[in-house]
Design a protein around this motif. Structure first.
Motif, PDB file in Angstrom:
ATOM      1  N   GLU A  93     139.971  10.028  10.514  1.00  9.04           N
ATOM      2  CA  GLU A  93     138.669   9.522  10.953  1.00  9.04           C
ATOM      3  C   GLU A  93     137.768   9.204   9.761  1.00  9.04           C
ATOM      4  O   GLU A  93     137.107   8.160   9.720  1.00  9.04           O
ATOM      5  CB  GLU A  93     137.982  10.536  11.867  1.00  9.04           C
ATOM      6  N   VAL A  94     137.760  10.092   8.789  1.00  5.08           N
ATOM      7  CA  VAL A  94     136.876   9.890   7.642  1.00  5.08           C
ATOM      8  C   VAL A  94     137.425   8.808   6.710  1.00  5.08           C
ATOM      9  O   VAL A  94     136.660   8.000   6.174  1.00  5.08           O
ATOM     10  CB  VAL A  94     136.621  11.223   6.915  1.00  5.08           C
ATOM     11  N   VAL A  95     138.728   8.752   6.540  1.00  5.89           N
ATOM     12  CA  VAL A  95     139.319   7.667   5.757  1.00  5.89           C
ATOM     13  C   VAL A  95     138.988   6.328   6.410  1.00  5.89           C
ATOM     14  O   VAL A  95     138.590   5.372   5.728  1.00  5.89           O
ATOM     15  CB  VAL A  95     140.839   7.862   5.587  1.00  5.89           C
ATOM     16  N   ASP A  96     139.121   6.240   7.722  1.00  2.00           N
ATOM     17  CA  ASP A  96     138.777   5.004   8.432  1.00  2.00           C
ATOM     18  C   ASP A  96     137.305   4.653   8.240  1.00  2.00           C
ATOM     19  O   ASP A  96     136.959   3.479   8.029  1.00  2.00           O
ATOM     20  CB  ASP A  96     139.089   5.122   9.923  1.00  2.00           C
ATOM     21  N   LEU A  97     136.421   5.653   8.300  1.00  7.01           N
ATOM     22  CA  LEU A  97     134.991   5.427   8.109  1.00  7.01           C
ATOM     23  C   LEU A  97     134.710   4.808   6.749  1.00  7.01           C
ATOM     24  O   LEU A  97     134.062   3.760   6.646  1.00  7.01           O
ATOM     25  CB  LEU A  97     134.224   6.748   8.260  1.00  7.01           C
ATOM     26  N   PHE A  98     135.203   5.449   5.680  1.00  5.15           N
ATOM     27  CA  PHE A  98     134.895   4.951   4.334  1.00  5.15           C
ATOM     28  C   PHE A  98     135.671   3.687   3.989  1.00  5.15           C
ATOM     29  O   PHE A  98     135.138   2.824   3.280  1.00  5.15           O
ATOM     30  CB  PHE A  98     135.085   6.055   3.288  1.00  5.15           C
ATOM     31  N   THR A  99     136.863   3.531   4.517  1.00  4.44           N
ATOM     32  CA  THR A  99     137.582   2.275   4.307  1.00  4.44           C
ATOM     33  C   THR A  99     136.765   1.130   4.905  1.00  4.44           C
ATOM     34  O   THR A  99     136.617   0.069   4.285  1.00  4.44           O
ATOM     35  CB  THR A  99     138.992   2.329   4.929  1.00  4.44           C
ATOM     36  N   GLY A 100     136.205   1.340   6.079  1.00  5.55           N
ATOM     37  CA  GLY A 100     135.362   0.323   6.706  1.00  5.55           C
ATOM     38  C   GLY A 100     134.093   0.046   5.916  1.00  5.55           C
ATOM     39  O   GLY A 100     133.703  -1.118   5.734  1.00  5.55           O
ATOM     40  N   ILE A 101     133.452   1.097   5.432  1.00  6.02           N
ATOM     41  CA  ILE A 101     132.234   0.914   4.621  1.00  6.02           C
ATOM     42  C   ILE A 101     132.555   0.132   3.354  1.00  6.02           C
ATOM     43  O   ILE A 101     131.847  -0.819   3.000  1.00  6.02           O
ATOM     44  CB  ILE A 101     131.593   2.275   4.294  1.00  6.02           C
ATOM     45  N   TYR A 102     133.606   0.521   2.657  1.00  3.86           N
ATOM     46  CA  TYR A 102     133.979  -0.164   1.415  1.00  3.86           C
ATOM     47  C   TYR A 102     134.369  -1.615   1.698  1.00  3.86           C
ATOM     48  O   TYR A 102     133.942  -2.545   0.997  1.00  3.86           O
ATOM     49  CB  TYR A 102     135.137   0.548   0.718  1.00  3.86           C
ATOM     50  N   ARG A 103     135.188  -1.833   2.729  1.00  3.56           N
ATOM     51  CA  ARG A 103     135.644  -3.191   3.059  1.00  3.56           C
ATOM     52  C   ARG A 103     134.455  -4.078   3.438  1.00  3.56           C
ATOM     53  O   ARG A 103     134.307  -5.189   2.918  1.00  3.56           O
ATOM     54  CB  ARG A 103     136.657  -3.149   4.200  1.00  3.56           C
ATOM     55  N   ASP A 104     133.592  -3.580   4.325  1.00  4.56           N
ATOM     56  CA  ASP A 104     132.431  -4.367   4.732  1.00  4.56           C
ATOM     57  C   ASP A 104     131.506  -4.628   3.549  1.00  4.56           C
ATOM     58  O   ASP A 104     130.925  -5.719   3.429  1.00  4.56           O
ATOM     59  CB  ASP A 104     131.667  -3.657   5.850  1.00  4.56           C
ATOM     60  N   GLY A 105     131.355  -3.634   2.681  1.00  3.08           N
ATOM     61  CA  GLY A 105     130.527  -3.814   1.490  1.00  3.08           C
ATOM     62  C   GLY A 105     131.068  -4.882   0.562  1.00  3.08           C
ATOM     63  O   GLY A 105     130.330  -5.735   0.078  1.00  3.08           O
ATOM     64  N   LEU A 106     132.365  -4.870   0.327  1.00  9.01           N
ATOM     65  CA  LEU A 106     132.953  -5.863  -0.563  1.00  9.01           C
ATOM     66  C   LEU A 106     132.968  -7.243   0.080  1.00  9.01           C
ATOM     67  O   LEU A 106     132.828  -8.261  -0.616  1.00  9.01           O
ATOM     68  CB  LEU A 106     134.347  -5.438  -1.004  1.00  9.01           C
ATOM     69  N   ASP A 107     133.098  -7.301   1.405  1.00 10.98           N
ATOM     70  CA  ASP A 107     132.945  -8.587   2.097  1.00 10.98           C
ATOM     71  C   ASP A 107     131.535  -9.132   1.910  1.00 10.98           C
ATOM     72  O   ASP A 107     131.338 -10.323   1.652  1.00 10.98           O
ATOM     73  CB  ASP A 107     133.250  -8.439   3.597  1.00 10.98           C
ATOM     74  N   ALA A 108     130.534  -8.267   2.034  1.00  8.25           N
ATOM     75  CA  ALA A 108     129.144  -8.675   1.834  1.00  8.25           C
ATOM     76  C   ALA A 108     128.910  -9.122   0.394  1.00  8.25           C
ATOM     77  O   ALA A 108     128.186 -10.106   0.142  1.00  8.25           O
ATOM     78  CB  ALA A 108     128.188  -7.536   2.197  1.00  8.25           C
ATOM     79  N   LEU A 109     129.522  -8.434  -0.556  1.00 16.91           N
ATOM     80  CA  LEU A 109     129.419  -8.833  -1.959  1.00 16.91           C
ATOM     81  C   LEU A 109     129.992 -10.225  -2.159  1.00 16.91           C
ATOM     82  O   LEU A 109     129.363 -11.085  -2.804  1.00 16.91           O
ATOM     83  CB  LEU A 109     130.133  -7.817  -2.852  1.00 16.91           C
ATOM     84  N   ALA A 110     131.173 -10.473  -1.620  1.00 14.33           N
ATOM     85  CA  ALA A 110     131.797 -11.793  -1.760  1.00 14.33           C
ATOM     86  C   ALA A 110     130.891 -12.869  -1.156  1.00 14.33           C
ATOM     87  O   ALA A 110     130.717 -13.952  -1.749  1.00 14.33           O
ATOM     88  CB  ALA A 110     133.173 -11.803  -1.102  1.00 14.33           C
ATOM     89  N   GLU A 111     130.297 -12.583  -0.010  1.00 12.16           N
ATOM     90  CA  GLU A 111     129.402 -13.541   0.624  1.00 12.16           C
ATOM     91  C   GLU A 111     128.174 -13.788  -0.250  1.00 12.16           C
ATOM     92  O   GLU A 111     127.735 -14.933  -0.421  1.00 12.16           O
ATOM     93  CB  GLU A 111     128.989 -13.022   2.000  1.00 12.16           C
ATOM     94  N   THR A 112     127.602 -12.738  -0.809  1.00 13.52           N
ATOM     95  CA  THR A 112     126.443 -12.877  -1.693  1.00 13.52           C
ATOM     96  C   THR A 112     126.773 -13.746  -2.894  1.00 13.52           C
ATOM     97  O   THR A 112     125.952 -14.536  -3.358  1.00 13.52           O
ATOM     98  CB  THR A 112     125.976 -11.478  -2.172  1.00 13.52           C
ATOM     99  N   LEU A 113     128.009 -13.639  -3.371  1.00 15.22           N
ATOM    100  CA  LEU A 113     128.439 -14.410  -4.548  1.00 15.22           C
ATOM    101  C   LEU A 113     128.919 -15.811  -4.182  1.00 15.22           C
ATOM    102  O   LEU A 113     129.360 -16.557  -5.053  1.00 15.22           O
ATOM    103  CB  LEU A 113     129.552 -13.653  -5.276  1.00 15.22           C
ATOM    104  N   GLY A 114     128.853 -16.148  -2.906  1.00 12.58           N
ATOM    105  CA  GLY A 114     129.190 -17.503  -2.510  1.00 12.58           C
ATOM    106  C   GLY A 114     130.609 -17.683  -2.018  1.00 12.58           C
ATOM    107  O   GLY A 114     131.124 -18.798  -1.986  1.00 12.58           O
ATOM    108  N   GLY A 115     131.263 -16.610  -1.648  1.00 12.55           N
ATOM    109  CA  GLY A 115     132.657 -16.750  -1.221  1.00 12.55           C
ATOM    110  C   GLY A 115     132.862 -16.118   0.070  1.00 12.55           C
ATOM    111  O   GLY A 115     133.780 -15.895   0.678  1.00 12.55           O
TER     112      GLY A 115
END
Length: 139
Positions: free
Chosen positions: A117-139
């Motif tokens: 459960e906790v691995v899924d939680l943080f994997t989701g936070i990290y994945r969503d965060g890096l997706d948001a980063l890519a979007e901020t950078l134009g990708g």
């Protein structure tokens, strides 16, 4: 102890990525989940607020400008973990100077939840965060 790691190639040079994410207080600049960050203890402790108004307090444990990474420990958060230590790191991609790989990984001890459960939680936070980063950078 449980752990997870997520990485993502983003459309910007490592220097540009680090300029955006390398500041310990920069999360509101690229992570929609954290709209507010303030400092105490001379910038070594950040107080974050999520959109629900919950407070997350983290201490900077390591910082390396040249190697482009920092590590932090959660002191207080609405997450079911203790002994949380995480690192954000920017890597060069040898054949593309206009792209970088960003890795976000952490280890922690679940409390009141399963490892999965906790691995899924943080994997989701990290994945969503890096997706948001890519979007901020134009990708």
């Amino acid at each position: 102890m449980a752990s997870t790691s997520v990485s993502r190639v983003v459309p910007a040079s490592p220097a540009r990525v680090w300029e955006l994410i390398g500041g310990f207080g920069s999360l509101p600049d690229w992570l929609p989940y954290i709209p507010e960050s303030t400092f105490t203890e001379g910038g070594r402790v950040r107080h974050l607020k999520n959109p629900d108004g919950e407070v997350i307090v983290e201490r900077l444990m390591a910082f390396d400008e040249e190697q482009r990474y920092y590590s932090y420990h959660i002191l207080q958060a609405p997450f079911p973990v203790v002994d949380y230590l995480s690192t954000v790191r920017v890597h060069e991609i040898s054949d593309d100077e206009n792209a970088a790989e960003v890795q976000w990984f952490g280890r922690f001890v679940p409390v009141g939840a399963t490892d999965e459960e906790v691995v899924d939680l943080f994997t989701g936070i990290y994945r969503d965060g890096l997706d948001a980063l890519a979007e901020t950078l134009g990708g």
